[in-house]
Design an enzyme around this catalytic site. Structure first.
Site, PDB file in Angstrom:
ATOM      1  N   LYS A   1       0.853  -1.190   0.000  1.00 40.07           N
ATOM      2  CA  LYS A   1       0.000   0.000   0.000  1.00 40.07           C
ATOM      3  C   LYS A   1       0.889   1.240   0.000  1.00 40.07           C
ATOM      4  CE  LYS A   1      -4.342   1.133   2.348  1.00 40.07           C
ATOM      5  NZ  LYS A   1      -5.017   1.032   3.659  1.00 40.07           N
TER       6      LYS A   1
HETATM    7  O1  G3P Z   1      -7.519   1.878   5.403  1.00 36.88           O
HETATM    8  C1  G3P Z   1      -7.774   3.121   4.865  1.00 36.88           C
HETATM    9  C2  G3P Z   1      -9.082   3.740   5.290  1.00 36.88           C
HETATM   10  O2  G3P Z   1     -10.116   2.809   5.165  1.00 36.88           O
HETATM   11  C3  G3P Z   1      -9.029   4.431   6.617  1.00 36.88           C
HETATM   12  O3  G3P Z   1     -10.296   4.817   7.045  1.00 36.88           O
HETATM   13  O4  G3P Z   1     -11.698   5.396   8.959  1.00 36.88           O
HETATM   14  O5  G3P Z   1      -9.278   6.024   9.011  1.00 36.88           O
HETATM   15  O6  G3P Z   1     -10.871   7.199   7.510  1.00 36.88           O
HETATM   16  P1  G3P Z   1     -10.539   5.927   8.192  1.00 36.88           P
END
Ligand code: G3P
Length: 227
Positions: free
Chosen positions: A87
């Site tokens: 990633k």
């Molecule tokens: O993994 C990346 C993403 O899904 C993170 O989400 O909840 O931290 O905005 P969030």
């Protein structure tokens, strides 16, 4: 649409995997930090996730800053297990790194994608997965799903010459907060939603299901009592 789980928590991954609906796992530095894991345990932890989810794509995020470091870290992460996906955050440094890693057959999930031009450049560079964030738009009073719609349409308008045989590049709807996000991601044609465990459990619930089950159980109890 496929379901990935967005977590680095092994118990959550095991439980979601046991449901038989899981097609992959995404992690990021914050999710790993939340497990309380130490730096030295990061790579073994990713290997454990890959073992739990054998054959399913598991995104492990690079924390490198330069193209050269991203390529080196990407190669190291990819060597941990055959199902590792590297990633990388979308930026000037990560585009050439993605291009190089893709040419070596290493899958990249380009993350922190917030616009159609970013998503198109990720696809052109050879990303296997592209991760638009929905919830973080909503967090700042914007409409994440509107942006997702733009990115899905823009990316799906073209072919890119990478990962065609695997149906890539696939769009992973990320930063998912609610079942509504999941529904809309599917209706918009996103390939995947990566969903935190709590939101995944909410996707399974509906008050009418609970109500229906309660009435079936109550009526069946009457049948049993009539014996
Ligand atoms: O993994 C990346 C993403 O899904 C993170 O989400 O909840 O931290 O905005 P969030």
């Amino acid at each position: 649409m496929k379901f990935f789980i967005d977590t680095a928590d092994l118990d959550e991954i095991r439980e979601a995997a046991s449901w038989g609906v899981l097609s992959g796992v995404t992690t990021n530095p914050s999710l790993y930090a939340r497990t309380g894991g130490k730096l030295a345990d990061f790579e073994p932890h990713m290997v454990k996730i890959c073992e739990i989810c054998e054959g399913l794509p598991v995104s492990a995020e690079s924390t490198a800053n330069t193209t050269e470091e991203m390529i080196a870290e990407g190669r190291r992460l990819a060597a941990l297990a055959p199902n590792i996906v590297v990633k990388l955050p979308v930026c000037e440094a990560s585009l050439p790194a993605t291009h190089q890693l893709a040419s070596e057959g290493i899958r990249v999930n380009m993350t922190l994608v917030f616009s159609a031009p970013q998503a198109l450049m990720a696809a052109r560079a050879g990303a296997r997965y592209i991760s638009p964030f929905v919830g973080r738009f909503d967090d700042i009073g914007d409409e994440g799903l509107d942006h997702l719609a733009e990115m899905v349409t823009a990316v799906k308008n073209y072919t890119y010459g990478y990962w065609d045989e695997e149906g890539g590049p696939e769009i992973i709807t990320a930063s998912v907060r609610t079942p509504h996000h999941v529904t809309q991601a599917a209706l918009l044609g996103a390939d995947i939603a990566t969903v935190p465990f709590g939101a995944l459990k909410k996707c399974l619930k509906h008050p009418l299901t609970d109500q229906g089950l309660a009435s079936f159980e109550a009526d069946w109890a009457k049948v049993v009592a009539s014996q």
